[in-house]
Design a protein around this motif. Structure first.
Motif, PDB file in Angstrom:
ATOM      1  N   GLY A 160       0.786  -1.229   0.000  1.00  0.00           N
ATOM      2  CA  GLY A 160       0.000   0.000   0.000  1.00  0.00           C
ATOM      3  C   GLY A 160       0.816   1.275   0.000  1.00  0.00           C
ATOM      4  O   GLY A 160       0.277   2.358   0.257  1.00  0.00           O
ATOM      5  N   LEU A 161       2.105   1.180  -0.315  1.00  0.00           N
ATOM      6  CA  LEU A 161       2.947   2.369  -0.350  1.00  0.00           C
ATOM      7  C   LEU A 161       2.820   3.112  -1.676  1.00  0.00           C
ATOM      8  O   LEU A 161       3.173   4.288  -1.776  1.00  0.00           O
ATOM      9  CB  LEU A 161       4.413   1.996  -0.111  1.00  0.00           C
ATOM     10  N   LEU A 162       2.324   2.410  -2.712  1.00  0.00           N
ATOM     11  CA  LEU A 162       2.120   3.007  -4.026  1.00  0.00           C
ATOM     12  C   LEU A 162       0.637   2.920  -4.387  1.00  0.00           C
ATOM     13  O   LEU A 162      -0.083   2.048  -3.887  1.00  0.00           O
ATOM     14  CB  LEU A 162       2.967   2.280  -5.080  1.00  0.00           C
ATOM     15  N   PRO A 163       0.142   3.787  -5.283  1.00  0.00           N
ATOM     16  CA  PRO A 163      -1.276   3.769  -5.665  1.00  0.00           C
ATOM     17  C   PRO A 163      -1.690   2.398  -6.198  1.00  0.00           C
ATOM     18  O   PRO A 163      -0.925   1.739  -6.912  1.00  0.00           O
ATOM     19  CB  PRO A 163      -1.364   4.834  -6.767  1.00  0.00           C
ATOM     20  N   SER A 164      -2.891   1.951  -5.857  1.00  0.00           N
ATOM     21  CA  SER A 164      -3.341   0.603  -6.197  1.00  0.00           C
ATOM     22  C   SER A 164      -4.015   0.515  -7.564  1.00  0.00           C
ATOM     23  O   SER A 164      -4.552  -0.535  -7.927  1.00  0.00           O
ATOM     24  CB  SER A 164      -4.313   0.100  -5.123  1.00  0.00           C
ATOM     25  N   SER A 165      -3.997   1.590  -8.335  1.00  0.00           N
ATOM     26  CA  SER A 165      -4.634   1.601  -9.647  1.00  0.00           C
ATOM     27  C   SER A 165      -4.035   0.526 -10.551  1.00  0.00           C
ATOM     28  O   SER A 165      -2.812   0.415 -10.692  1.00  0.00           O
ATOM     29  CB  SER A 165      -4.461   2.971 -10.302  1.00  0.00           C
ATOM     30  N   GLY A 166      -4.929  -0.269 -11.181  1.00  0.00           N
ATOM     31  CA  GLY A 166      -4.465  -1.326 -12.077  1.00  0.00           C
ATOM     32  C   GLY A 166      -3.719  -0.790 -13.276  1.00  0.00           C
ATOM     33  O   GLY A 166      -2.754  -1.394 -13.751  1.00  0.00           O
ATOM     34  N   ILE A 167      -4.159   0.348 -13.796  1.00  0.00           N
ATOM     35  CA  ILE A 167      -3.511   0.939 -14.971  1.00  0.00           C
ATOM     36  C   ILE A 167      -2.089   1.376 -14.627  1.00  0.00           C
ATOM     37  O   ILE A 167      -1.142   1.142 -15.384  1.00  0.00           O
ATOM     38  CB  ILE A 167      -4.339   2.139 -15.488  1.00  0.00           C
ATOM     39  N   ILE A 168      -1.938   2.010 -13.462  1.00  0.00           N
ATOM     40  CA  ILE A 168      -0.620   2.474 -13.046  1.00  0.00           C
ATOM     41  C   ILE A 168       0.318   1.281 -12.850  1.00  0.00           C
ATOM     42  O   ILE A 168       1.452   1.276 -13.342  1.00  0.00           O
ATOM     43  CB  ILE A 168      -0.716   3.301 -11.750  1.00  0.00           C
ATOM     44  N   ARG A 169      -0.167   0.253 -12.170  1.00  0.00           N
ATOM     45  CA  ARG A 169       0.682  -0.919 -11.910  1.00  0.00           C
ATOM     46  C   ARG A 169       1.058  -1.621 -13.203  1.00  0.00           C
ATOM     47  O   ARG A 169       2.203  -2.051 -13.385  1.00  0.00           O
ATOM     48  CB  ARG A 169      -0.013  -1.888 -10.967  1.00  0.00           C
ATOM     49  N   SER A 170       0.100  -1.756 -14.111  1.00  0.00           N
ATOM     50  CA  SER A 170       0.371  -2.411 -15.387  1.00  0.00           C
ATOM     51  C   SER A 170       1.402  -1.635 -16.198  1.00  0.00           C
ATOM     52  O   SER A 170       2.322  -2.227 -16.785  1.00  0.00           O
ATOM     53  CB  SER A 170      -0.933  -2.546 -16.181  1.00  0.00           C
ATOM     54  N   SER A 171       1.263  -0.321 -16.205  1.00  0.00           N
ATOM     55  CA  SER A 171       2.198   0.507 -16.981  1.00  0.00           C
ATOM     56  C   SER A 171       3.610   0.430 -16.411  1.00  0.00           C
ATOM     57  O   SER A 171       4.594   0.284 -17.167  1.00  0.00           O
ATOM     58  CB  SER A 171       1.714   1.966 -16.986  1.00  0.00           C
ATOM     59  N   ILE A 172       3.713   0.487 -15.083  1.00  0.00           N
ATOM     60  CA  ILE A 172       5.027   0.408 -14.449  1.00  0.00           C
ATOM     61  C   ILE A 172       5.648  -0.971 -14.681  1.00  0.00           C
ATOM     62  O   ILE A 172       6.858  -1.092 -14.906  1.00  0.00           O
ATOM     63  CB  ILE A 172       4.920   0.726 -12.953  1.00  0.00           C
ATOM     64  N   SER A 173       4.818  -2.023 -14.668  1.00  0.00           N
ATOM     65  CA  SER A 173       5.321  -3.379 -14.888  1.00  0.00           C
ATOM     66  C   SER A 173       5.892  -3.537 -16.295  1.00  0.00           C
ATOM     67  O   SER A 173       6.900  -4.230 -16.496  1.00  0.00           O
ATOM     68  CB  SER A 173       4.213  -4.402 -14.656  1.00  0.00           C
ATOM     69  N   ILE A 174       5.265  -2.920 -17.274  1.00  0.00           N
ATOM     70  CA  ILE A 174       5.768  -2.978 -18.652  1.00  0.00           C
ATOM     71  C   ILE A 174       7.126  -2.305 -18.755  1.00  0.00           C
ATOM     72  O   ILE A 174       8.073  -2.834 -19.361  1.00  0.00           O
ATOM     73  CB  ILE A 174       4.756  -2.327 -19.624  1.00  0.00           C
TER      74      ILE A 174
END
Length: 428
Positions: free
Chosen positions: A152-166
């Motif tokens: 929970g230290l970073l925003p939980s938005s799926g779009i944000i996580r997906s983009s950072i993962s790419i």
């Protein structure tokens, strides 16, 4: 002999965590005759305060055991939160970028070895390797991006996580080799899309000649006035959010009345320490110690009758706690709060006990069991020592790393690119 440029946030004289291992690795490689340089931050961990011997906003250089060290300034928040941690890591990546690029351009290393955290530094490491023609090696001590989201230290938005993962996957695959410290973390690395040919298992280690079971009672126990019949449950290490140390105080509260001979000792520094001390004020069976110097570490670890290794449920297999090697090397059993299918649980199968994360009752019962079964406690401790000697000896692990460095330097770039192309075709 090789020229090795090591780039990372933490380094000697930090006594715990990543800095300890990076420092030991650099000094060992230098002792073998390799030229080793390090670009790192001013020492600040685990107290989250810059060492008073250093000026907070100045670059400096020093030589430590034949290793030339360039130190770069960074911002250190007093109370690290999610956003503040990001700014903290970014400040080092920015201040160190010109230094690591200059080293790549002028010194021409054979290998650029970057340690995560901080992932912000991978761009600088890749650029330095490209301008120097060096091979690039990423070593992951901590999946900090995944941990940031899961804790929970970073925003939980799926779009944000997906983009950072790419972005993470693309950058990681630009390295010639990518290593991490446990088999489960290696599996996770591959599941994130890193080419299998690049992945290397490179665990942390312990010097078993310096950390070993003492034949007699720890001198620290005598110094602290702890009676010989007191059963010491010791936590030693960083006191941060990832550790979930609150469960230790909850267990201490349950045991305070009926088991006064069980003492909880918490040793270390970190962002959560102040709050833990406030919470433990009324607990007579809890003592706090400051971080101990290196030459007192074996005495500290031998203070324990059992070591405690609390972990949060959603941090499992994102990190492999570096403190575990020292705990086991001391010949004491370990009680860990981890899920049964994690790497830590596998390690402790024959040399410790595991309970579910957050289960205070199970943790309490495990401590009582070992406190009242000294023979079993001794058996588990001996098994822990044996496991350490077989799997985590410092010299053996670093010799294997040196051999991998040699092979990498002899590997043509075309071969590495060919493996990348082959893997891409398979995935398509």
């Amino acid at each position: 002999m090789m020229r090795i440029l090591i780039y990372g946030l933490n380094y000697t004289p930090e006594l715990t965590g990543v800095g300890k291992y990076t420092g030991e690795m650099a000094e060992w490689l230098a002792a073998q005759g390799h030229e080793v340089r390090v670009v790192t931050a001013l020492p600040y961990y685990p107290a989250w305060q810059i060492d008073p011997r250093f000026s907070p906003w100045r670059y400096c250089t020093e030589s430590i055991k034949d290793v030339k060290v360039w130190r770069c300034p960074l911002w250190v928040p007093q109370k690290p939160t999610g956003l503040k941690r990001i700014l903290h890591l970014a400040s080092f990546a920015l201040s160190s970028l010109p230094v690591v690029l200059w080293q790549g351009l002028t010194w021409q290393p054979d290998i650029v070895f970057v340690v995560e955290p901080a992932f912000f530094c991978v761009v600088g490491a890749l650029l330095a390797s490209r301008i120097s023609g060096a091979k690039a090696w990423l070593h992951i001590q901590d999946f900090e991006i995944d941990a940031g989201f899961d804790l929970g230290l970073l925003p939980s938005s799926g779009i944000i996580r997906s983009s950072i993962s790419i972005i993470e996957r693309w950058l990681t695959n630009r390295f010639d080799r990518v290593s991490t410290i446990s088999e489960r973390m290696l599996e996770r690395l591959k599941s994130k899309g890193v080419f299998a040919q690049k992945c290397v298992y490179f665990p942390n280690w312990v010097d078993t000649t310096k950390i070993y079971p003492l034949p007699n009672s720890s001198l620290l126990r005598q110094k602290l006035g702890i009676a010989s019949d007191t059963f010491v449950a010791l936590y030693s290490g960083s006191m941060g959010e990832k550790q979930g140390l609150e469960i230790l105080l909850a267990a201490a509260q349950l045991l305070a009345t009926d088991y006064p001979n069980i003492l909880f000792v918490l040793c270390g520094e970190g962002s959560a320490k102040e709050q833990l001390q406030k919470s433990a004020k009324k607990l007579p069976n809890v003592r706090f110690l400051n971080l101990q110097p290196v030459d007192k570490l074996n005495d500290l670890l031998n203070l324990a009758d059992v070591h405690l290794l609390p972990q949060l449920c959603n941090a499992a297999d994102l990190v492999m706690p570096s403190k575990l090697q020292g705990m086991c090397a001391s010949g004491r059993p370990v009680i860990a709060t981890v899920l049964p299918d994690t790497q830590i649980a596998q390690v402790l199968q024959n040399c410790g006990l595991t309970v579910m994360p957050g289960d205070t009752t199970a943790l309490t019962e495990s401590i009582i069991y070992l406190a009242t079964h000294p023979k079993r406690c001794l058996e588990l401790g001996k098994a822990a020592r044996k496991f350490t000697i077989n799997n985590w000896q410092q010299a053996k692990i670093l010799q294997q790393l040196e051999q991998k460095f040699d092979l990498l330097c002899l590997t043509p770039k075309l071969e590495i690119d060919g493996a990348r192309l082959e893997q891409s075709l398979k995935s398509d």
